[in-house]
Motif scaffolding. Structure first.
Motif, PDB file in Angstrom:
ATOM      1  N   ILE A   2      74.639 -14.814  21.875  1.00  0.00           N
ATOM      2  CA  ILE A   2      73.014 -14.394  21.732  1.00  0.00           C
ATOM      3  C   ILE A   2      72.343 -14.591  23.499  1.00  0.00           C
ATOM      4  O   ILE A   2      71.837 -13.688  23.849  1.00  0.00           O
ATOM      5  CB  ILE A   2      72.350 -15.811  21.386  1.00  0.00           C
ATOM      6  CG1 ILE A   2      72.187 -15.737  20.003  1.00  0.00           C
ATOM      7  CG2 ILE A   2      70.854 -15.465  21.623  1.00  0.00           C
ATOM      8  CD1 ILE A   2      71.683 -17.587  19.217  1.00  0.00           C
ATOM      9  N   LEU A   3      73.610 -15.604  24.063  1.00  0.00           N
ATOM     10  CA  LEU A   3      73.223 -15.591  25.333  1.00  0.00           C
ATOM     11  C   LEU A   3      73.566 -13.787  26.380  1.00  0.00           C
ATOM     12  O   LEU A   3      72.777 -13.046  26.692  1.00  0.00           O
ATOM     13  CB  LEU A   3      73.845 -15.631  26.134  1.00  0.00           C
ATOM     14  CG  LEU A   3      73.921 -16.418  28.008  1.00  0.00           C
ATOM     15  CD1 LEU A   3      72.243 -16.253  28.197  1.00  0.00           C
ATOM     16  CD2 LEU A   3      74.756 -16.767  28.613  1.00  0.00           C
ATOM     17  N   LEU A   4      74.599 -13.481  25.566  1.00  0.00           N
ATOM     18  CA  LEU A   4      75.060 -11.735  25.517  1.00  0.00           C
ATOM     19  C   LEU A   4      73.660 -10.492  25.117  1.00  0.00           C
ATOM     20  O   LEU A   4      73.732 -10.070  25.960  1.00  0.00           O
ATOM     21  CB  LEU A   4      76.362 -11.133  25.415  1.00  0.00           C
ATOM     22  CG  LEU A   4      77.090  -9.903  25.253  1.00  0.00           C
ATOM     23  CD1 LEU A   4      77.339 -10.000  26.693  1.00  0.00           C
ATOM     24  CD2 LEU A   4      78.114  -9.950  24.538  1.00  0.00           C
ATOM     25  N   GLY A   5      73.417 -10.637  24.222  1.00  0.00           N
ATOM     26  CA  GLY A   5      72.076  -9.993  24.042  1.00  0.00           C
ATOM     27  C   GLY A   5      71.399 -10.166  24.273  1.00  0.00           C
ATOM     28  O   GLY A   5      70.534  -8.988  24.950  1.00  0.00           O
ATOM     29  N   LEU A   6      70.828 -11.333  25.116  1.00  0.00           N
ATOM     30  CA  LEU A   6      69.438 -11.691  25.643  1.00  0.00           C
ATOM     31  C   LEU A   6      69.903 -10.447  27.399  1.00  0.00           C
ATOM     32  O   LEU A   6      68.997 -10.325  27.948  1.00  0.00           O
ATOM     33  CB  LEU A   6      69.162 -13.539  25.954  1.00  0.00           C
ATOM     34  CG  LEU A   6      67.971 -13.728  26.317  1.00  0.00           C
ATOM     35  CD1 LEU A   6      66.802 -13.140  26.264  1.00  0.00           C
ATOM     36  CD2 LEU A   6      68.279 -15.202  27.525  1.00  0.00           C
ATOM     37  N   LEU A   7      70.853 -11.160  27.943  1.00  0.00           N
ATOM     38  CA  LEU A   7      71.164 -10.385  28.702  1.00  0.00           C
ATOM     39  C   LEU A   7      71.086  -8.441  28.949  1.00  0.00           C
ATOM     40  O   LEU A   7      70.421  -8.386  29.445  1.00  0.00           O
ATOM     41  CB  LEU A   7      72.545 -11.040  29.738  1.00  0.00           C
ATOM     42  CG  LEU A   7      72.828 -11.876  30.133  1.00  0.00           C
ATOM     43  CD1 LEU A   7      73.804 -12.445  30.354  1.00  0.00           C
ATOM     44  CD2 LEU A   7      72.097 -12.213  31.350  1.00  0.00           C
ATOM     45  N   LEU A   8      71.531  -7.913  27.284  1.00  0.00           N
ATOM     46  CA  LEU A   8      71.424  -7.036  27.305  1.00  0.00           C
ATOM     47  C   LEU A   8      69.950  -6.172  27.310  1.00  0.00           C
ATOM     48  O   LEU A   8      70.368  -5.340  28.010  1.00  0.00           O
ATOM     49  CB  LEU A   8      72.307  -6.106  26.306  1.00  0.00           C
ATOM     50  CG  LEU A   8      72.698  -4.919  25.855  1.00  0.00           C
ATOM     51  CD1 LEU A   8      73.156  -3.913  26.892  1.00  0.00           C
ATOM     52  CD2 LEU A   8      73.215  -4.975  24.239  1.00  0.00           C
ATOM     53  N   VAL A   9      69.191  -7.530  27.080  1.00  0.00           N
ATOM     54  CA  VAL A   9      67.736  -6.486  26.634  1.00  0.00           C
ATOM     55  C   VAL A   9      67.188  -6.653  27.802  1.00  0.00           C
ATOM     56  O   VAL A   9      66.555  -5.720  28.319  1.00  0.00           O
ATOM     57  CB  VAL A   9      67.338  -7.573  25.884  1.00  0.00           C
ATOM     58  CG1 VAL A   9      65.806  -7.079  25.946  1.00  0.00           C
ATOM     59  CG2 VAL A   9      67.486  -7.403  24.126  1.00  0.00           C
ATOM     60  N   LEU A  10      67.597  -7.947  28.709  1.00  0.00           N
ATOM     61  CA  LEU A  10      66.954  -8.153  30.162  1.00  0.00           C
ATOM     62  C   LEU A  10      67.516  -7.218  30.787  1.00  0.00           C
ATOM     63  O   LEU A  10      66.699  -6.193  31.791  1.00  0.00           O
ATOM     64  CB  LEU A  10      67.337  -9.190  30.599  1.00  0.00           C
ATOM     65  CG  LEU A  10      66.220 -10.239  29.876  1.00  0.00           C
ATOM     66  CD1 LEU A  10      67.187 -12.158  30.595  1.00  0.00           C
ATOM     67  CD2 LEU A  10      64.900 -10.255  29.677  1.00  0.00           C
ATOM     68  N   GLY A  11      68.561  -6.372  31.232  1.00  0.00           N
ATOM     69  CA  GLY A  11      69.600  -5.363  32.134  1.00  0.00           C
ATOM     70  C   GLY A  11      68.134  -3.770  31.470  1.00  0.00           C
ATOM     71  O   GLY A  11      68.206  -2.833  32.201  1.00  0.00           O
ATOM     72  N   ALA A  13      65.504  -3.792  29.563  1.00  0.00           N
ATOM     73  CA  ALA A  13      64.141  -3.670  29.985  1.00  0.00           C
ATOM     74  C   ALA A  13      64.204  -3.483  31.578  1.00  0.00           C
ATOM     75  O   ALA A  13      63.286  -2.887  32.042  1.00  0.00           O
ATOM     76  CB  ALA A  13      63.622  -4.967  30.170  1.00  0.00           C
ATOM     77  N   GLY A  14      64.484  -3.925  32.531  1.00  0.00           N
ATOM     78  CA  GLY A  14      65.375  -3.702  34.631  1.00  0.00           C
ATOM     79  C   GLY A  14      65.308  -2.303  34.557  1.00  0.00           C
ATOM     80  O   GLY A  14      64.492  -1.765  34.902  1.00  0.00           O
ATOM     81  N   LEU A  15      65.937  -1.555  33.483  1.00  0.00           N
ATOM     82  CA  LEU A  15      66.635  -0.188  34.275  1.00  0.00           C
ATOM     83  C   LEU A  15      65.642   0.819  33.588  1.00  0.00           C
ATOM     84  O   LEU A  15      64.541   1.824  34.515  1.00  0.00           O
ATOM     85  CB  LEU A  15      68.044   0.447  33.082  1.00  0.00           C
ATOM     86  CG  LEU A  15      68.302   1.353  33.037  1.00  0.00           C
ATOM     87  CD1 LEU A  15      68.645   1.778  35.220  1.00  0.00           C
ATOM     88  CD2 LEU A  15      69.330   1.485  32.427  1.00  0.00           C
ATOM     89  N   ALA A  16      64.569   0.132  32.422  1.00  0.00           N
ATOM     90  CA  ALA A  16      63.495   0.915  32.207  1.00  0.00           C
ATOM     91  C   ALA A  16      62.275   0.790  32.991  1.00  0.00           C
ATOM     92  O   ALA A  16      61.616   2.171  33.389  1.00  0.00           O
ATOM     93  CB  ALA A  16      62.960   0.535  30.600  1.00  0.00           C
ATOM     94  N   LEU A  17      62.184   0.238  33.148  1.00  0.00           N
ATOM     95  CA  LEU A  17      61.027  -0.222  34.609  1.00  0.00           C
ATOM     96  C   LEU A  17      61.901   0.542  35.740  1.00  0.00           C
ATOM     97  O   LEU A  17      60.376   1.097  36.259  1.00  0.00           O
ATOM     98  CB  LEU A  17      60.890  -2.064  34.992  1.00  0.00           C
ATOM     99  CG  LEU A  17      59.896  -2.551  35.859  1.00  0.00           C
ATOM    100  CD1 LEU A  17      58.791  -2.016  34.897  1.00  0.00           C
ATOM    101  CD2 LEU A  17      59.621  -3.976  35.864  1.00  0.00           C
ATOM    102  N   VAL A  18      62.436   0.392  35.762  1.00  0.00           N
ATOM    103  CA  VAL A  18      63.056   1.584  37.627  1.00  0.00           C
ATOM    104  C   VAL A  18      62.881   2.595  36.662  1.00  0.00           C
ATOM    105  O   VAL A  18      62.270   3.391  37.699  1.00  0.00           O
ATOM    106  CB  VAL A  18      63.747   0.832  37.583  1.00  0.00           C
ATOM    107  CG1 VAL A  18      64.768   1.751  39.053  1.00  0.00           C
ATOM    108  CG2 VAL A  18      64.606  -0.426  38.799  1.00  0.00           C
TER     109      VAL A  18
END
Length: 147
Positions: A2-11, A13-18
């Motif tokens: 779950i932690l790995l999936g959460l890190l992937l989603v946050l990463g 989302a950050g890349l899309a925001l940039v």
């Protein structure tokens, strides 16, 4: 996991925001007109991106609902199966108990019937002995009276 999936989603989302923030002509550059349900709309690159992000989010929500419902149904089926097995085991145990109690009752009745038969035999023997004794007394009385 779950932690790995959460890190992937946050990463992501950050890349899309940039990517969204660094693109200067995002809301001024037109991609053309799109016709949807009889309406024509002139969209920019940023609007197309936001529509795609919203569609992806809705897709994820739908997938979560789908898999959540499937998991819930699987858990219910598993619980129902376990309960059915428990009921069957309890039913089998009750049948075994019933059979053992019925066997004990039959043995007790047979013993009581045997005891009653034995008691009847004893009473019959006593009655025979009493009759024999009475007959002997009558004979003795008759012998005495004939003398």
């Amino acid at each position: 996991m779950i932690l790995l999936g959460l890190l992937l989603v946050l990463g992501l989302a950050g890349l899309a925001l940039v990517a969204f923030m660094d693109n200067d002509g995002l809301f001024t550059t037109s991609v053309g007109t799109v016709e949807l349900f009889g309406y024509q709309v002139a969209l920019t690159v940023g609007e197309v991106f936001l529509i795609g992000a919203a569609a992806g989010a809705l897709l994820l929500v739908g997938l979560f609902m789908l898999f959540g419902g499937a998991g819930r149904r699987a858990r219910r089926r598993l619980a129902a199966r376990r309960e059915l097995q428990a009921q069957r085991a309890e039913n089998l145990d009750l049948k075994r108990r019933h059979e053992s109690i019925a066997t004990e009752l039959a043995a007790q009745r047979a013993a009581e019937a045997g005891a009653a038969d034995a008691e009847r035999e004893v009473e019959a023997a006593r009655a025979r002995d009493a009759k024999t004794a009475r007959d002997a007394e009558i004979e003795a009385d008759e012998r005495l009276s004939t003398r």
